[in-house]
Design an enzyme around this catalytic site. Structure first.
Site, PDB file in Angstrom:
ATOM      1  N   ILE A 117       1.599   5.032  -7.921  1.00 46.84           N
ATOM      2  CA  ILE A 117       0.575   4.015  -7.587  1.00 46.84           C
ATOM      3  C   ILE A 117      -0.947   4.740  -7.324  1.00 46.84           C
ATOM      4  CG2 ILE A 117       1.600   3.962  -5.291  1.00 46.84           C
ATOM      5  CD1 ILE A 117       0.893   0.631  -5.535  1.00 46.84           C
TER       6      ILE A 117
ATOM      7  N   THR B 108      -6.133   5.359  -3.800  1.00 39.65           N
ATOM      8  CA  THR B 108      -6.945   6.218  -2.886  1.00 39.65           C
ATOM      9  C   THR B 108      -7.978   6.957  -3.867  1.00 39.65           C
ATOM     10  OG1 THR B 108      -5.322   6.792  -1.518  1.00 39.65           O
ATOM     11  CG2 THR B 108      -7.211   8.299  -1.537  1.00 39.65           C
ATOM     12  N   GLU B 109      -9.201   7.038  -3.673  1.00 42.92           N
ATOM     13  CA  GLU B 109     -10.298   7.669  -4.425  1.00 42.92           C
ATOM     14  C   GLU B 109     -10.833   8.544  -3.914  1.00 42.92           C
ATOM     15  OE1 GLU B 109     -12.801   4.358  -5.745  1.00 42.92           O
ATOM     16  OE2 GLU B 109     -11.223   3.493  -7.139  1.00 42.92           O
TER      17      GLU B 109
ATOM     18  N   GLU C 285       6.263  -0.181   1.940  1.00 46.63           N
ATOM     19  CA  GLU C 285       5.769   1.286   1.764  1.00 46.63           C
ATOM     20  C   GLU C 285       5.953   1.895   3.219  1.00 46.63           C
ATOM     21  OE1 GLU C 285       2.527   2.227  -0.503  1.00 46.63           O
ATOM     22  OE2 GLU C 285       2.447   4.411   0.178  1.00 46.63           O
TER      23      GLU C 285
ATOM     24  N   LEU D  42      11.039  26.806  18.324  1.00 41.32           N
ATOM     25  CA  LEU D  42      12.684  27.324  18.712  1.00 41.32           C
ATOM     26  C   LEU D  42      13.171  28.391  17.799  1.00 41.32           C
ATOM     27  CD1 LEU D  42      14.075  23.681  19.793  1.00 41.32           C
ATOM     28  CD2 LEU D  42      13.887  25.833  21.193  1.00 41.32           C
TER      29      LEU D  42
ATOM     30  N   GLY E 126      11.394  30.613  16.516  1.00 40.71           N
ATOM     31  CA  GLY E 126      10.445  31.901  16.885  1.00 40.71           C
ATOM     32  C   GLY E 126       9.740  32.383  15.549  1.00 40.71           C
ATOM     33  N   GLY E 127       9.583  33.569  15.256  1.00 42.92           N
ATOM     34  CA  GLY E 127       8.666  33.911  14.063  1.00 42.92           C
ATOM     35  C   GLY E 127       9.494  33.432  13.015  1.00 42.92           C
TER      36      GLY E 127
ATOM     37  N   GLY F 128      -1.442   4.855   4.737  1.00 44.76           N
ATOM     38  CA  GLY F 128      -2.233   4.240   5.887  1.00 44.76           C
ATOM     39  C   GLY F 128      -2.154   5.144   7.135  1.00 44.76           C
TER      40      GLY F 128
ATOM     41  N   GLU G 282      -4.441   6.241  12.500  1.00 43.45           N
ATOM     42  CA  GLU G 282      -5.254   5.577  13.191  1.00 43.45           C
ATOM     43  C   GLU G 282      -5.219   4.066  12.473  1.00 43.45           C
ATOM     44  OE1 GLU G 282      -5.755   8.541  11.758  1.00 43.45           O
ATOM     45  OE2 GLU G 282      -5.450   9.509  13.605  1.00 43.45           O
TER      46      GLU G 282
HETATM   47  C1  LIG Z   1       0.120  14.395  -0.443  1.00 39.66           C
HETATM   48  C2  LIG Z   1      -0.547  13.176  -0.238  1.00 39.66           C
HETATM   49  C3  LIG Z   1       0.096  12.080  -1.262  1.00 39.66           C
HETATM   50  C4  LIG Z   1      -0.494  11.117  -1.392  1.00 39.66           C
HETATM   51  N1  LIG Z   1      -0.007  10.063  -2.254  1.00 39.66           N
HETATM   52  C5  LIG Z   1      -0.866   8.799  -2.664  1.00 39.66           C
HETATM   53  C6  LIG Z   1      -0.397   8.042  -3.339  1.00 39.66           C
HETATM   54  O1  LIG Z   1       0.596   8.300  -4.329  1.00 39.66           O
HETATM   55  N2  LIG Z   1      -1.171   6.924  -3.815  1.00 39.66           N
HETATM   56  C7  LIG Z   1      -2.488   6.639  -2.877  1.00 39.66           C
HETATM   57  O2  LIG Z   1      -3.189   5.889  -3.667  1.00 39.66           O
HETATM   58  N3  LIG Z   1      -2.779   7.718  -2.143  1.00 39.66           N
HETATM   59  C8  LIG Z   1      -2.001   8.752  -1.725  1.00 39.66           C
HETATM   60  N4  LIG Z   1      -2.536   9.414  -0.872  1.00 39.66           N
HETATM   61  C9  LIG Z   1      -3.691   9.200  -0.094  1.00 39.66           C
HETATM   62  C10 LIG Z   1      -3.403   8.726   1.212  1.00 39.66           C
HETATM   63  O3  LIG Z   1      -2.829   7.453   1.643  1.00 39.66           O
HETATM   64  C11 LIG Z   1      -4.906   8.885   1.719  1.00 39.66           C
HETATM   65  O4  LIG Z   1      -5.220  10.423   2.068  1.00 39.66           O
HETATM   66  C12 LIG Z   1      -5.066   8.116   3.290  1.00 39.66           C
HETATM   67  O5  LIG Z   1      -4.981   6.744   3.106  1.00 39.66           O
HETATM   68  C13 LIG Z   1      -6.291   8.343   3.809  1.00 39.66           C
HETATM   69  O6  LIG Z   1      -7.378   8.305   3.251  1.00 39.66           O
HETATM   70  P1  LIG Z   1      -8.645   9.352   3.140  1.00 39.66           P
HETATM   71  O7  LIG Z   1      -7.621  10.721   2.616  1.00 39.66           O
HETATM   72  O8  LIG Z   1      -9.460   8.973   2.021  1.00 39.66           O
HETATM   73  O9  LIG Z   1      -8.988   9.586   4.311  1.00 39.66           O
HETATM   74  P2  LIG Z   1     -10.460   8.926   5.049  1.00 39.66           P
HETATM   75  O10 LIG Z   1     -10.105   7.420   4.647  1.00 39.66           O
HETATM   76  O11 LIG Z   1     -11.796   9.632   4.648  1.00 39.66           O
HETATM   77  O12 LIG Z   1     -10.202   8.943   6.651  1.00 39.66           O
HETATM   78  C14 LIG Z   1     -10.479  10.244   7.348  1.00 39.66           C
HETATM   79  C15 LIG Z   1     -10.065  10.147   8.576  1.00 39.66           C
HETATM   80  O13 LIG Z   1     -10.837   8.999   9.377  1.00 39.66           O
HETATM   81  C16 LIG Z   1      -9.821   8.087   9.915  1.00 39.66           C
HETATM   82  N5  LIG Z   1     -10.370   6.749   9.824  1.00 39.66           N
HETATM   83  C17 LIG Z   1     -10.580   6.234   8.712  1.00 39.66           C
HETATM   84  N6  LIG Z   1     -10.879   4.817   9.113  1.00 39.66           N
HETATM   85  C18 LIG Z   1     -10.983   4.680  10.342  1.00 39.66           C
HETATM   86  C19 LIG Z   1     -10.972   3.801  11.177  1.00 39.66           C
HETATM   87  N7  LIG Z   1     -11.433   2.243  11.036  1.00 39.66           N
HETATM   88  N8  LIG Z   1     -10.546   4.083  12.736  1.00 39.66           N
HETATM   89  C20 LIG Z   1     -10.449   5.079  13.197  1.00 39.66           C
HETATM   90  N9  LIG Z   1     -10.249   6.102  12.179  1.00 39.66           N
HETATM   91  C21 LIG Z   1     -10.309   5.912  10.881  1.00 39.66           C
HETATM   92  C22 LIG Z   1      -8.427   8.251   9.081  1.00 39.66           C
HETATM   93  O14 LIG Z   1      -7.436   7.818   9.835  1.00 39.66           O
HETATM   94  C23 LIG Z   1      -8.606   9.720   9.081  1.00 39.66           C
HETATM   95  O15 LIG Z   1      -8.148  10.518  10.047  1.00 39.66           O
HETATM   96  C24 LIG Z   1      -1.690  10.696  -0.654  1.00 39.66           C
HETATM   97  C25 LIG Z   1      -2.152  11.539   0.280  1.00 39.66           C
HETATM   98  C26 LIG Z   1      -1.558  13.020   0.355  1.00 39.66           C
HETATM   99  C27 LIG Z   1      -2.333  13.982   1.179  1.00 39.66           C
END
Ligand SMILES: Cc1cc2nc3c(=O)[nH]c(=O)nc-3n(C[C@H](O)[C@H](O)[C@H](O)COP(=O)(O)OP(=O)(O)OC[C@H]3O[C@@H](n4cnc5c(N)ncnc54)[C@H](O)[C@@H]3O)c2cc1C
Length: 382
Positions: free
Chosen positions: A125, A128-129, A244, A339, A341-342, A366, A369
């Site tokens: 799915i 994310t962009e 999810e 716990l 250690g190294g 999600g 935050e």
């Molecule tokens: C290993 C891995 C697997 C993943 N798999 C999928 C997948 O299968 N499909 C998919 O679509 N996505 C996937 N993701 C993406 C993931 O869901 C996003 O990384 C996540 O939703 C955060 O988006 P971002 O990385 O763009 O961070 P950003 O949206 O840029 O956020 C950066 C920081 O700002 C904080 N922030 C943003 N808005 C607010 C707010 N309103 N208030 C307070 N803090 C805020 C966030 O909490 C975060 O700490 C995956 C990510 C990883 C690392």
């Protein structure tokens, strides 16, 4: 603590999942880490064992049970092997199928669900962009109508199962002026002209997962690939993110509980100053606190599993389960590394890998935050 949510049927299912893991997945655990992917034979065997179709009705190759507690048992046992194994399998079997089951046309269900249930078609799915994941309503990938077709352009990143996927549910903007109401979901098939994949990304943890970027350059599809009504994509994502998130919570607790139990064995064996390190009062109290946190968290997550099975789980409670379980998981695993250690810092130790794997659970599905934002809004705080 005895958990009251399961029956003998769930216990029997747990045994069969354990057998599958021990026979099929565990022997290939190192290979999965090395290759950054789950071998197709493991997917196919999971399909033959009926482990990929729990969210799919029987008539499309899935299960007759339709009881979310089975999904929870499966996620727990997969997490005990590794968090990434659970994540990849969970995206495929727990997260994606409900979109198709609930919103697919009959033709779409017949076309895609049987292959998902058998493991012949791996699904991802893609929400994310590169420009952002938290603010899904601002996504930039476009789908523009051209006669009978849609033309899709843009890219997605961090997509679990991205490199191996045969199918991807892709969220795209179909109306540039309508914000959240201008997003539509599509199901794209790998091999469609203009749909390409990046190489698996170099991550801190979750080595088994083939997380990667997906690129769309003038990808042309008909309405047969549109999932749900035009402009409904954001609402559908919000609806299905509840499952999810409860699934993520189930995995987080099971993963932390497993590594904590392995750590308990370790601290009884490892000696310092002439005694087992677990017997030092500091460590004993620390472990007592961690075990308590796991039990208390488990009790809440179990209630969420039950509520979700009955169709009663609110997005707010799912958000609580997701952020809190990820937080506890991080705390438990960090203490477990200490716990050891190294040795806790050596990649050959499961505890080190588990610690690296767990870091992302506070970020994905999600971020924590965003979960607190959902809970805070529900408290009437804007
Ligand atoms: C290993 C891995 C697997 C993943 N798999 C999928 C997948 O299968 N499909 C998919 O679509 N996505 C996937 N993701 C993406 C993931 O869901 C996003 O990384 C996540 O939703 C955060 O988006 P971002 O990385 O763009 O961070 P950003 O949206 O840029 O956020 C950066 C920081 O700002 C904080 N922030 C943003 N808005 C607010 C707010 N309103 N208030 C307070 N803090 C805020 C966030 O909490 C975060 O700490 C995956 C990510 C990883 C690392």
């Amino acid at each position: 603590m005895r958990r009251a949510i399961f029956t003998e049927d769930h216990d029997a299912f747990r045994d069969s999942v354990r057998q599958f893991i021990d026979r099929t997945a565990r022997p290939r655990a190192e290979e999965m880490i090395r290759e950054h992917s789950i071998p197709r034979e493991v997917w196919l065997e999971a399909g033959r064992q009926g482990l990929l179709g729990l969210s799919i009705p029987e008539e499309y190759g899935g299960s007759s049970a339709q009881d979310y507690r089975f999904n929870a048992v499966l996620a727990e046992e997969q997490s005990r092997l590794s968090a990434a194994f659970s994540s990849c399998m969970g995206i495929h079997s727990d997260v994606c199928p409900p979109y198709l089951v609930a919103h697919g046309t009959e033709e779409q269900k017949q076309r895609w669900l049987p292959g998902i249930a058998s493991g012949e078609q791996i699904i991802a799915i893609a929400m994310t962009e590169p420009s952002g994941g938290s603010d899904l309503a601002a996504l930039k990938t476009t789908a523009v109508r051209d006669g009978e077709e849609w033309v899709i352009n843009g890219s997605k990143t961090f997509i679990t199962n991205g490199h191996s996927c045969d199918l991807a549910i892709v969220a795209a903007r179909t109306d540039p002026t309508a914000g959240a109401k201008g997003i539509t979901l599509f199901v794209l098939e790998a091999g469609t002209q203009g749909f390409t994949k990046g190489e698996p990304l170099d991550k801190v943890g979750q080595d088994e997962a083939d997380t990667c970027e997906l690129f769309f350059t003038d990808v042309r599809v008909s309405d047969e690939h549109r999932l749900g009504a035009e402009g409904r994509g954001f609402i559908l994502m919000m609806e299905h993110l509840t499952q999810e998130r409860v699934g993520a919570a189930v995995s987080n607790v099971a993963h932390a509980a497993q590594i904590l139990s392995e750590t308990l064995d370790y601290v009884k064996e490892r000696k310092a100053f002439g005694q087992a390190i677990g017997a030092f009062q500091h460590n004993k109290f620390l472990l007592a606190e961690l075990v308590t946190k796991i039990d208390v968290t488990q009790a809440f997550v179990d209630q969420c599993v039950l509520a979700h099975g009955e169709g009663d789980l609110t997005p707010v409670d799912a958000a609580k389960a997701k952020w809190w379980s990820a937080h506890v998981q991080g705390e438990v695993l960090d203490a477990c590394v200490q716990l050891y250690g190294g040795y806790g810092f050596m990649n050959e130790y499961r505890v080190a890998r588990a610690w690296r794997d767990a870091r992302v659970t506070r970020i994905w599905a999600g971020s924590n935050e965003i979960m607190k934002e959902i809970i805070g809004r529900d408290l009437g705080l804007g």
